[in-house]
Design a protein around this motif. Structure first.
Motif, PDB file in Angstrom:
ATOM      1  N   THR A   1     -17.971 -40.304  18.844  1.00 57.84           N
ATOM      2  CA  THR A   1     -18.935 -41.066  19.640  1.00 57.84           C
ATOM      3  C   THR A   1     -18.456 -41.201  21.077  1.00 57.84           C
ATOM      4  OG1 THR A   1     -17.885 -43.111  18.885  1.00 57.84           O
ATOM      5  CG2 THR A   1     -19.850 -42.382  17.692  1.00 57.84           C
ATOM      6  N   PHE A   2     -17.144 -41.260  21.281  1.00 54.83           N
ATOM      7  CA  PHE A   2     -16.623 -41.363  22.638  1.00 54.83           C
ATOM      8  C   PHE A   2     -16.735 -40.033  23.381  1.00 54.83           C
ATOM      9  CE2 PHE A   2     -14.511 -45.038  20.670  1.00 54.83           C
ATOM     10  CZ  PHE A   2     -14.895 -46.019  21.583  1.00 54.83           C
ATOM     11  N   ASP A   3     -16.610 -38.911  22.635  1.00 54.48           N
ATOM     12  CA  ASP A   3     -16.859 -37.606  23.246  1.00 54.48           C
ATOM     13  C   ASP A   3     -18.298 -37.536  23.760  1.00 54.48           C
ATOM     14  OD1 ASP A   3     -14.307 -36.673  22.673  1.00 54.48           O
ATOM     15  OD2 ASP A   3     -14.920 -35.759  20.773  1.00 54.48           O
ATOM     16  N   GLU A   4     -19.218 -38.027  22.964  1.00 52.27           N
ATOM     17  CA  GLU A   4     -20.623 -38.011  23.369  1.00 52.27           C
ATOM     18  C   GLU A   4     -20.835 -38.876  24.606  1.00 52.27           C
ATOM     19  OE1 GLU A   4     -23.061 -39.087  20.081  1.00 52.27           O
ATOM     20  OE2 GLU A   4     -22.311 -37.493  18.793  1.00 52.27           O
ATOM     21  N   LEU A   5     -20.153 -40.010  24.666  1.00 50.52           N
ATOM     22  CA  LEU A   5     -20.253 -40.865  25.842  1.00 50.52           C
ATOM     23  C   LEU A   5     -19.686 -40.154  27.071  1.00 50.52           C
ATOM     24  CD1 LEU A   5     -20.969 -43.591  27.074  1.00 50.52           C
ATOM     25  CD2 LEU A   5     -18.748 -44.458  26.283  1.00 50.52           C
ATOM     26  N   SER A   6     -18.582 -39.447  26.903  1.00 48.99           N
ATOM     27  CA  SER A   6     -17.983 -38.679  27.985  1.00 48.99           C
ATOM     28  C   SER A   6     -18.958 -37.624  28.508  1.00 48.99           C
ATOM     29  CB  SER A   6     -16.701 -38.005  27.492  1.00 48.99           C
ATOM     30  OG  SER A   6     -16.189 -37.117  28.459  1.00 48.99           O
ATOM     31  N   LEU A   7     -19.577 -36.904  27.581  1.00 46.39           N
ATOM     32  CA  LEU A   7     -20.521 -35.859  27.980  1.00 46.39           C
ATOM     33  C   LEU A   7     -21.719 -36.446  28.707  1.00 46.39           C
ATOM     34  CD1 LEU A   7     -21.214 -32.858  27.892  1.00 46.39           C
ATOM     35  CD2 LEU A   7     -22.279 -33.225  25.661  1.00 46.39           C
ATOM     36  N   ARG A   8     -22.192 -37.591  28.253  1.00 46.96           N
ATOM     37  CA  ARG A   8     -23.328 -38.226  28.926  1.00 46.96           C
ATOM     38  C   ARG A   8     -22.930 -38.728  30.316  1.00 46.96           C
ATOM     39  NH1 ARG A   8     -26.922 -41.310  24.243  1.00 46.96           N
ATOM     40  NH2 ARG A   8     -26.879 -39.570  22.763  1.00 46.96           N
ATOM     41  N   SER A   9     -21.692 -39.205  30.459  1.00 49.70           N
ATOM     42  CA  SER A   9     -21.205 -39.596  31.784  1.00 49.70           C
ATOM     43  C   SER A   9     -21.178 -38.390  32.714  1.00 49.70           C
ATOM     44  CB  SER A   9     -19.800 -40.193  31.684  1.00 49.70           C
ATOM     45  OG  SER A   9     -19.811 -41.444  31.049  1.00 49.70           O
ATOM     46  N   ALA A  10     -20.701 -37.259  32.199  1.00 52.46           N
ATOM     47  CA  ALA A  10     -20.647 -36.051  33.018  1.00 52.46           C
ATOM     48  C   ALA A  10     -22.039 -35.600  33.440  1.00 52.46           C
ATOM     49  CB  ALA A  10     -19.934 -34.934  32.242  1.00 52.46           C
ATOM     50  N   ARG A  11     -22.992 -35.696  32.523  1.00 60.58           N
ATOM     51  CA  ARG A  11     -24.367 -35.311  32.854  1.00 60.58           C
ATOM     52  C   ARG A  11     -24.959 -36.257  33.910  1.00 60.58           C
ATOM     53  NH1 ARG A  11     -26.351 -35.594  28.126  1.00 60.58           N
ATOM     54  NH2 ARG A  11     -26.184 -33.392  27.570  1.00 60.58           N
ATOM     55  N   LEU A  12     -24.700 -37.555  33.749  1.00 66.22           N
ATOM     56  CA  LEU A  12     -25.188 -38.524  34.717  1.00 66.22           C
ATOM     57  C   LEU A  12     -24.579 -38.278  36.098  1.00 66.22           C
ATOM     58  CD1 LEU A  12     -26.740 -41.079  35.486  1.00 66.22           C
ATOM     59  CD2 LEU A  12     -24.812 -42.432  34.602  1.00 66.22           C
ATOM     60  N   ILE A  13     -23.307 -37.954  36.136  1.00 66.06           N
ATOM     61  CA  ILE A  13     -22.646 -37.631  37.398  1.00 66.06           C
ATOM     62  C   ILE A  13     -23.365 -36.484  38.094  1.00 66.06           C
ATOM     63  CG2 ILE A  13     -20.582 -36.521  38.344  1.00 66.06           C
ATOM     64  CD1 ILE A  13     -18.967 -38.248  36.364  1.00 66.06           C
ATOM     65  N   ARG A  14     -23.628 -35.424  37.337  1.00 57.89           N
ATOM     66  CA  ARG A  14     -24.315 -34.274  37.929  1.00 57.89           C
ATOM     67  C   ARG A  14     -25.669 -34.693  38.497  1.00 57.89           C
ATOM     68  NH1 ARG A  14     -28.197 -30.617  36.444  1.00 57.89           N
ATOM     69  NH2 ARG A  14     -27.966 -28.482  37.279  1.00 57.89           N
ATOM     70  N   GLU A  15     -26.417 -35.494  37.750  1.00 55.16           N
ATOM     71  CA  GLU A  15     -27.736 -35.932  38.219  1.00 55.16           C
ATOM     72  C   GLU A  15     -27.620 -36.748  39.502  1.00 55.16           C
ATOM     73  OE1 GLU A  15     -29.259 -38.082  34.893  1.00 55.16           O
ATOM     74  OE2 GLU A  15     -29.580 -36.286  33.668  1.00 55.16           O
ATOM     75  N   ILE A  16     -26.657 -37.656  39.537  1.00 48.21           N
ATOM     76  CA  ILE A  16     -26.477 -38.490  40.729  1.00 48.21           C
ATOM     77  C   ILE A  16     -26.096 -37.631  41.934  1.00 48.21           C
ATOM     78  CG2 ILE A  16     -24.994 -40.245  41.793  1.00 48.21           C
ATOM     79  CD1 ILE A  16     -24.859 -41.599  39.021  1.00 48.21           C
ATOM     80  N   LEU A  17     -25.151 -36.730  41.745  1.00 46.99           N
ATOM     81  CA  LEU A  17     -24.678 -35.942  42.879  1.00 46.99           C
ATOM     82  C   LEU A  17     -25.744 -34.983  43.399  1.00 46.99           C
ATOM     83  CD1 LEU A  17     -20.996 -35.169  41.850  1.00 46.99           C
ATOM     84  CD2 LEU A  17     -21.857 -36.955  43.367  1.00 46.99           C
ATOM     85  N   LEU A  18     -26.475 -34.354  42.498  1.00 48.66           N
ATOM     86  CA  LEU A  18     -27.511 -33.423  42.958  1.00 48.66           C
ATOM     87  C   LEU A  18     -28.647 -34.150  43.672  1.00 48.66           C
ATOM     88  CD1 LEU A  18     -27.781 -30.840  40.016  1.00 48.66           C
ATOM     89  CD2 LEU A  18     -26.514 -30.641  42.159  1.00 48.66           C
ATOM     90  N   SER A  19     -28.916 -35.388  43.287  1.00 49.70           N
ATOM     91  CA  SER A  19     -30.045 -36.113  43.881  1.00 49.70           C
ATOM     92  C   SER A  19     -29.650 -36.977  45.069  1.00 49.70           C
ATOM     93  CB  SER A  19     -30.735 -36.983  42.822  1.00 49.70           C
ATOM     94  OG  SER A  19     -29.858 -37.987  42.346  1.00 49.70           O
TER      95      SER A  19
END
Length: 359
Positions: A191-209
């Motif tokens: 479950t923590f791996d999934e949280l890590s992956l979602r954090s990484a995805r959110l980072i990408r969204e924030i940086l691109l936008s």
């Protein structure tokens, strides 16, 4: 590293993380619980901080030498121990933060982080990246404990050179591209791996936008929501990726390319995150995701990230240098094969050459 610490332990972050413009102007109010705090800083970092702060605390000041070597950390630990210090206030950027973490580990005392740049997640993470005396990557050590307090002041950070924020965008964007292929191949995600992956995805969204608006705000001298979101993505949210995901999420191809590029003296003046951003391009092509690499180029160009060797001071005709980089990128201790299992130096050379053709 102590046998009590494992690479995949969940390390959620510092005890406290406070992000607020102006928060470091009077830093002394956060240090009242300590009897003998000392400051560890660098020349440029101290100039930036003392030019910004309204109430500079009267504590002993120790300056690191900029090398981020274990040797310098041991020297400073010896000097600081004579002060009977009970806390280190680390004022500076990535290499300073890494040095301060090494010192705090050696002395077993509290650590307060005050980042002066948003260039990496060093102020947040429990890792120290160490270099040798020739400024080449040496190791990344995981410490026993996290920092006690991180004070993130976007107004202070906005006084730093623009290129470091751009580098921070590149370094942090890699969180998604480096962790994604590793997580995708894992058949046992916690479950923590999934949280890590979602954090990484959110980072990408924030940086691109947000990155372009954040840079415009920086240029205009405005500390607004755009700039603060990017700063917190770089320093704070970025640290949660490796904190929750462990070795699956800390580094793979892009950072392996960065580490390998440090063997070329010509790249020593190139900001860390710019070399990592270039490494993203090489990794994507090595994965067979050339179209995805090509799709990133417009964003890279708008914010000033490198997608060519010339941009990072490497001559595309330097065949020997490119082969040296490729060899180190897949050498002992490198993590490129976490993104591309079985990758060889020849594969990296081909990827580098292919990235040049995307211009």
């Amino acid at each position: 590293m102590s046998s009590l610490i494992r690479e995949n332990d969940v390390r959620s972050g510092p005890d406290r993380y406070i992000s607020e413009p102006g928060i470091t102007a009077d830093i002394g109010r956060f240090l009242s619980d300590y009897r003998h705090p000392v400051i560890v800083t660098g020349t440029h970092s101290w100039q930036a901080f003392t030019g910004y702060a309204t109430n500079v605390p009267d504590y002993p000041v120790f300056r690191y030498d900029g090398s981020a070597t274990k040797r310098n950390a041991k020297e400073l630990a010896g000097a600081i121990s004579e002060e009977q210090a009970d806390a280190i206030v680390a004022i500076g950027a990535g290499k300073l933060s890494d040095t301060a973490k090494n010192i705090a580990e050696l002395l077993n005392i509290d650590l307060i982080m005050v980042p002066t740049l948003a260039a990496t997640c060093a102020a947040y993470s429990p890792l120290s990246v160490n270099y040798d005396e020739e400024h080449r990557y040496e190791s990344a050590l995981l410490h026993h404990r996290n920092s006690n307090l991180v004070l993130v002041d976007a107004a202070l950070i906005s006084t730093g050179p623009r290129r470091y924020l751009i580098g921070g965008i590149g370094d942090t964007l890699a969180k998604w591209y480096e962790s994604r292929p590793v997580f995708e191949r894992s058949d046992d995600l916690s479950t923590f791996d999934e949280l890590s992956l979602r954090s990484a995805r959110l980072i990408r969204e924030i940086l691109l936008s947000e990155s372009e608006d954040a840079l415009r705000s920086l240029d205009a001298g405005k500390v607004d929501t755009h700039l603060r979101r990017v700063v917190d993505a770089i320093i704070g949210l970025s640290g949660t990726v490796g904190g929750f995901g462990g070795t699956k999420a800390r580094a793979s191809g892009a950072h392996s390319v960065h580490d390998a590029l440090t063997v070329l003296p010509a790249t020593s003046g190139v900001v860390h995150g710019l070399k990592v951003a270039y490494g993203i391009m090489v990794q994507l092509v090595a994965e067979g995701k050339t179209d995805e690499a090509r799709d990133l180029i417009p964003f890279y160009e708008r914010v000033g990230l490198p997608h060519s060797l010339t941009f990072i001071n490497v001559n595309p005709q330097d065949t020997q240098g490119i082969h040296d980089v490729a060899k180190h990128a897949v050498g002992a201790g490198a993590a490129f094969d976490q993104a591309v299992p079985g990758i060889t130096a020849e594969d990296v050379v081909r990827a580098i050459r292919r990235v040049e053709e995307l211009q």
